[in-house]
Design a protein around this motif. Structure first.
Motif, PDB file in Angstrom:
ATOM      1  N   UNK A 106       0.841  -1.199   0.000  1.00 24.12           N
ATOM      2  CA  UNK A 106       0.000   0.000   0.000  1.00 24.12           C
ATOM      3  C   UNK A 106       0.878   1.252   0.000  1.00 24.12           C
ATOM      4  N   UNK A 107       0.565   2.266  -0.828  1.00 25.37           N
ATOM      5  CA  UNK A 107      -0.602   2.324  -1.728  1.00 25.37           C
ATOM      6  C   UNK A 107      -0.457   1.324  -2.872  1.00 25.37           C
ATOM      7  N   UNK A 108      -1.599   0.751  -3.256  1.00 26.93           N
ATOM      8  CA  UNK A 108      -1.601  -0.328  -4.229  1.00 26.93           C
ATOM      9  C   UNK A 108      -1.035   0.121  -5.574  1.00 26.93           C
ATOM     10  N   UNK A 109      -0.190  -0.747  -6.141  1.00 32.85           N
ATOM     11  CA  UNK A 109       0.390  -0.479  -7.448  1.00 32.85           C
ATOM     12  C   UNK A 109      -0.223  -1.361  -8.529  1.00 32.85           C
ATOM     13  N   UNK A 110      -1.214  -2.168  -8.143  1.00 31.29           N
ATOM     14  CA  UNK A 110      -1.813  -3.127  -9.070  1.00 31.29           C
ATOM     15  C   UNK A 110      -3.322  -2.988  -8.998  1.00 31.29           C
ATOM     16  N   UNK A 111      -3.996  -3.368 -10.077  1.00 31.13           N
ATOM     17  CA  UNK A 111      -5.457  -3.256 -10.114  1.00 31.13           C
ATOM     18  C   UNK A 111      -6.127  -4.199  -9.119  1.00 31.13           C
ATOM     19  N   UNK A 112      -5.464  -5.318  -8.794  1.00 35.53           N
ATOM     20  CA  UNK A 112      -5.982  -6.252  -7.801  1.00 35.53           C
ATOM     21  C   UNK A 112      -5.434  -5.862  -6.429  1.00 35.53           C
ATOM     22  N   UNK A 113      -6.329  -5.572  -5.486  1.00 31.25           N
ATOM     23  CA  UNK A 113      -5.934  -5.155  -4.148  1.00 31.25           C
ATOM     24  C   UNK A 113      -6.134  -6.312  -3.180  1.00 31.25           C
ATOM     25  N   UNK A 114      -5.053  -6.795  -2.574  1.00 31.29           N
ATOM     26  CA  UNK A 114      -5.124  -7.907  -1.641  1.00 31.29           C
ATOM     27  C   UNK A 114      -5.108  -7.411  -0.201  1.00 31.29           C
ATOM     28  N   UNK A 115      -5.895  -8.075   0.635  1.00 31.06           N
ATOM     29  CA  UNK A 115      -5.903  -7.757   2.059  1.00 31.06           C
ATOM     30  C   UNK A 115      -4.786  -8.480   2.792  1.00 31.06           C
ATOM     31  N   UNK A 116      -4.161  -9.434   2.130  1.00 33.61           N
ATOM     32  CA  UNK A 116      -3.066 -10.170   2.742  1.00 33.61           C
ATOM     33  C   UNK A 116      -2.606 -11.298   1.851  1.00 33.61           C
ATOM     34  N   UNK A 117      -1.476 -11.893   2.222  1.00 33.94           N
ATOM     35  CA  UNK A 117      -0.918 -13.025   1.484  1.00 33.94           C
ATOM     36  C   UNK A 117      -0.483 -14.094   2.474  1.00 33.94           C
ATOM     37  N   UNK A 118      -0.565 -15.347   2.022  1.00 33.11           N
ATOM     38  CA  UNK A 118      -0.072 -16.468   2.810  1.00 33.11           C
ATOM     39  C   UNK A 118       0.677 -17.399   1.873  1.00 33.11           C
ATOM     40  N   UNK A 119       1.890 -17.755   2.274  1.00 38.22           N
ATOM     41  CA  UNK A 119       2.688 -18.651   1.450  1.00 38.22           C
ATOM     42  C   UNK A 119       3.989 -18.935   2.156  1.00 38.22           C
ATOM     43  N   UNK A 120       4.970 -19.410   1.412  1.00 31.71           N
ATOM     44  CA  UNK A 120       6.278 -19.689   2.000  1.00 31.71           C
ATOM     45  C   UNK A 120       7.072 -18.396   2.106  1.00 31.71           C
ATOM     46  N   UNK A 121       6.605 -17.490   2.916  1.00 34.16           N
ATOM     47  CA  UNK A 121       7.224 -16.171   3.059  1.00 34.16           C
ATOM     48  C   UNK A 121       7.689 -15.972   4.494  1.00 34.16           C
ATOM     49  N   UNK A 122       8.986 -15.777   4.662  1.00 35.50           N
ATOM     50  CA  UNK A 122       9.551 -15.606   5.988  1.00 35.50           C
ATOM     51  C   UNK A 122       9.448 -14.155   6.426  1.00 35.50           C
ATOM     52  N   UNK A 123       9.288 -13.998   7.729  1.00 36.98           N
ATOM     53  CA  UNK A 123       9.239 -12.656   8.292  1.00 36.98           C
ATOM     54  C   UNK A 123      10.631 -12.031   8.229  1.00 36.98           C
ATOM     55  N   UNK A 124      10.690 -10.790   7.887  1.00 32.80           N
ATOM     56  CA  UNK A 124      11.925 -10.012   7.844  1.00 32.80           C
ATOM     57  C   UNK A 124      11.577  -8.589   8.271  1.00 32.80           C
TER      58      UNK A 124
END
Length: 626
Positions: free
Chosen positions: A116-134
């Protein structure tokens, strides 16, 4: 400090981190979310306006999140978003008109649609996947931790010696061409972790950046472009499992060489602190459910002890012996009884029945326009009816108040709509009704009208649009059936008869029912839609012309071929499991053609029939039907 001591310290850190991770989501954190305050969340306000919450799932990282071969979502994240959906409703942040809609994301475009601010036409409220916290990046933030894991190496066994220097105090002596090659996904943070861990030793190895994702990482290892790959342990375990199916015992995970420790969390937009609070409170409130999900999908089972292995072997031998004796006894009984295929009605009131089961089976069969006749569809519904009312299998009540057939001269447009209205009345009278609607016949798409039509018995080839049953009318009739559990099965793209229908308008094309129509059909609570094929595929008939391939395997599934031995009900998931595997195999084997079933499921898994017995399958071989 020697590498072995560093590894011991890191192991202690990981043990502590894992414990802290499970305690970081504790009751000690104050819960301040409430339905009344949720409107201060931008995400919730937009969900109320649009009737949806868009969520991104990685489609290529099993077991965390992935799509199966038929396009269904699987893995930890799929179930986590289902749990989140229920939580948001329980806390009245959203009502039943709002749904979480899943969108596929790859490792290359992660964060892009959430930032945010969104750079894509599809606005996601969140993501879940193999993503580590940093560290939080510009425009995104991370939720509480839900799991901790390690970064390890998956190594080709023939190249094991190349990595031995990492566990000793000796320096390697590699030539420039013999340095160990480690593959990493170029857009991941694994290269940074390797840099930090190996530091001065990094010059003694070659880090190979792999373009793409997990599949490309596997290809690089299989093609011997790299000697090992680095990633987090969850992903590596899944990769090793897949590799062992093709090339067993050629690779191993070095669990002693811990490169780093990673913590998993959800990716969220950085502007909505109230939404982040709601998500973190979700982890607190549902911590035990989430722990169960991690145990189911992420935490590897403990290897069985030697005693357990011996006990399992003995039990398997006993089961095999008893199974053999049972089979001999069964065959003897069959011969003595001169077993007939006719099904007797369920006359014993003490015998359990699937009392809330209702079905309308439509097999168009003979058509007023002879080239469009499909006799096999009548055989399909008769065979399906037989197993549904069989007291030894599905055990539907065998009467016209629960199950009806339409075929040949009865399968007219008006009769189909009339019997759909009958189902509507049955569902109104019985709130516990489970309803099955099965249609087998031709289905054509009009390019000029952009509409799909089912072709009943009384079709007029000179006026297809007016004499057909439009998908719109069919869908409207189904919407009036207010059952909590409705399964619609459509087998509408039969290869037979297509070429002979010379009087069809040029803009009519026989194709499987389009996805847009399926989406309309599946709208509403408890709706499930199956189709026998998809895309440009046809629905093929078995070479003996006694049944279609799809219905043949549907009946197998109704008899429990997709079930475990202890299960007493046939559920939607059992049908999907068996059909998705067997139909493509049979189409290729018997007809040398591709046929892939399609499933649209907008409901929780529910029973569709009883399962009271099983009969051995008779496999038949043959060639493609005309």
């Amino acid at each position: 400090m020697p590498l072995s001591k560093i590894m011991n310290i890191k192991h202690l850190f990981f043990t502590t981190l894992t414990g802290v991770t499970l305690l970081l989501i504790p009751s000690a954190v104050a819960q301040t979310s409430s339905a009344s305050s949720s409107t201060s969340s931008r995400i919730i306000r937009e969900a109320i306006a649009t009737k949806r919450i868009n969520w991104g799932l990685r489609q290529d990282s099993p077991p965390i999140s992935f799509k199966d071969p038929i396009g269904g979502w699987e893995g930890f994240c799929t179930n986590l978003t289902d749990l989140l959906d229920k939580y948001l409703r329980e806390k009245q942040f959203i009502n039943n008109d709002i749904n979480i809609v899943r969108y596929p994301i790859s490792i290359q475009d992660r964060f892009k649609k959430t930032r945010y601010p969104y750079q894509d036409s599809l606005h996601l409220a969140g993501e879940c996947g193999s993503d580590s916290i940093r560290k939080n990046e510009t425009g995104i933030t991370f939720s509480h931790v839900f799991y901790a894991t390690k970064t390890l190496l998956l190594i080709r066994k023939t190249e094991e010696a190349k990595f031995s220097f990492l566990k000793t105090n000796s320096l390697p002596n590699f030539s420039s061409n013999s340095k160990p090659k480690i593959g990493v996904i170029n857009t991941s943070i694994t290269p940074d972790r390797l840099q930090s861990f190996f530091n001065s030793l990094l010059s003694e190895m070659e880090i190979v950046n792999i373009q793409g994702g997990r599949s490309q990482l596997i290809d690089a290892l299989v093609d011997k472009r790299v000697d090992a790959v680095a990633s987090d342990e969850i992903i590596l375990r899944r990769i090793l499992k897949e590799l062992d199916l093709e090339t067993p015992n050629e690779f191993y995970i070095d669990s002693e060489l811990v490169i780093s420790y990673e913590t998993y969390g959800l990716i969220l937009p950085s502007d909505d602190s109230k939404w982040v609070q709601i998500i973190n409170d979700f982890f607190i409130n549902k911590k035990y459910d989430i722990q169960l999900l991690t145990q189911q999908y992420i935490i590897p089972p403990s290897p069985p002890s030697l005693f357990t292995k011996k006990l399992i072997f003995i039990l398997l031998m006993i089961i095999a012996t008893l199974s053999g004796l049972s089979w001999v006894g069964y065959m003897y009984w069959v011969r003595r009884q001169n077993f007939r295929s006719e099904i007797k009605p369920n006359l014993d009131p003490k015998t359990p029945i699937f009392a809330n089961g209702y079905a309308l089976l439509i097999g168009v069969g003979e058509s007023d326009y002879q080239p469009l006749s499909l006799p096999v569809t009548v055989k399909d519904i008769q065979a399906l009816h037989q197993v549904l009312v069989d007291p030894n299998f599905c055990a539907y009540p065998n009467n016209r108040q629960h199950i009806r057939l339409l075929h040949d001269q009865e399968a007219t447009r008006s009769k189909i709509l009339e019997q759909l209205n009958w189902l509507k009345q049955q569902a109104e009278a019985n709130p516990e009704a489970t309803v099955v609607v099965y249609y087998s016949g031709h289905g054509w798409f009009s390019k000029s009208q952009n509409s799909y039509y089912l072709l009943p018995h009384d079709i007029n080839p000179f006026d297809l649009e007016s004499s057909s049953l439009s998908a719109e009318d069919f869908t409207n009739a189904l919407r009036h059936i207010k059952s909590q559990r409705l399964l619609v099965i459509i087998d509408s793209c039969h290869a037979a008869g297509m070429a002979t229908a010379k009087k069809a308008p040029s803009d009519f094309k026989e194709i499987p029912i389009p996805e847009s129509v399926i989406n309309d059909l599946s709208q509403g609570k408890g709706r499930v839609v199956f189709t026998s094929s998809q895309g440009e595929e046809s629905s093929w008939i078995r070479p003996d012309k006694q049944m279609s391939i799809y219905t043949y395997h549907l009946i197998e599934a109704m008899k429990g071929e997709g079930n475990q031995a202890h299960e007493n009900f046939v559920k939607i998931s059992h049908l999907m499991k068996h059909l998705s595997h067997q139909v493509p195999v049979s189409a290729r084997t018997l007809c040398q053609e591709e046929q892939t079933p399609y499933f649209s499921v907008e409901a929780e898994d529910f029973p569709i029939a009883l399962l009271k017995g099983r009969r051995p399958k008779i496999r038949q071989q043959g060639v493609k039907s005309d």
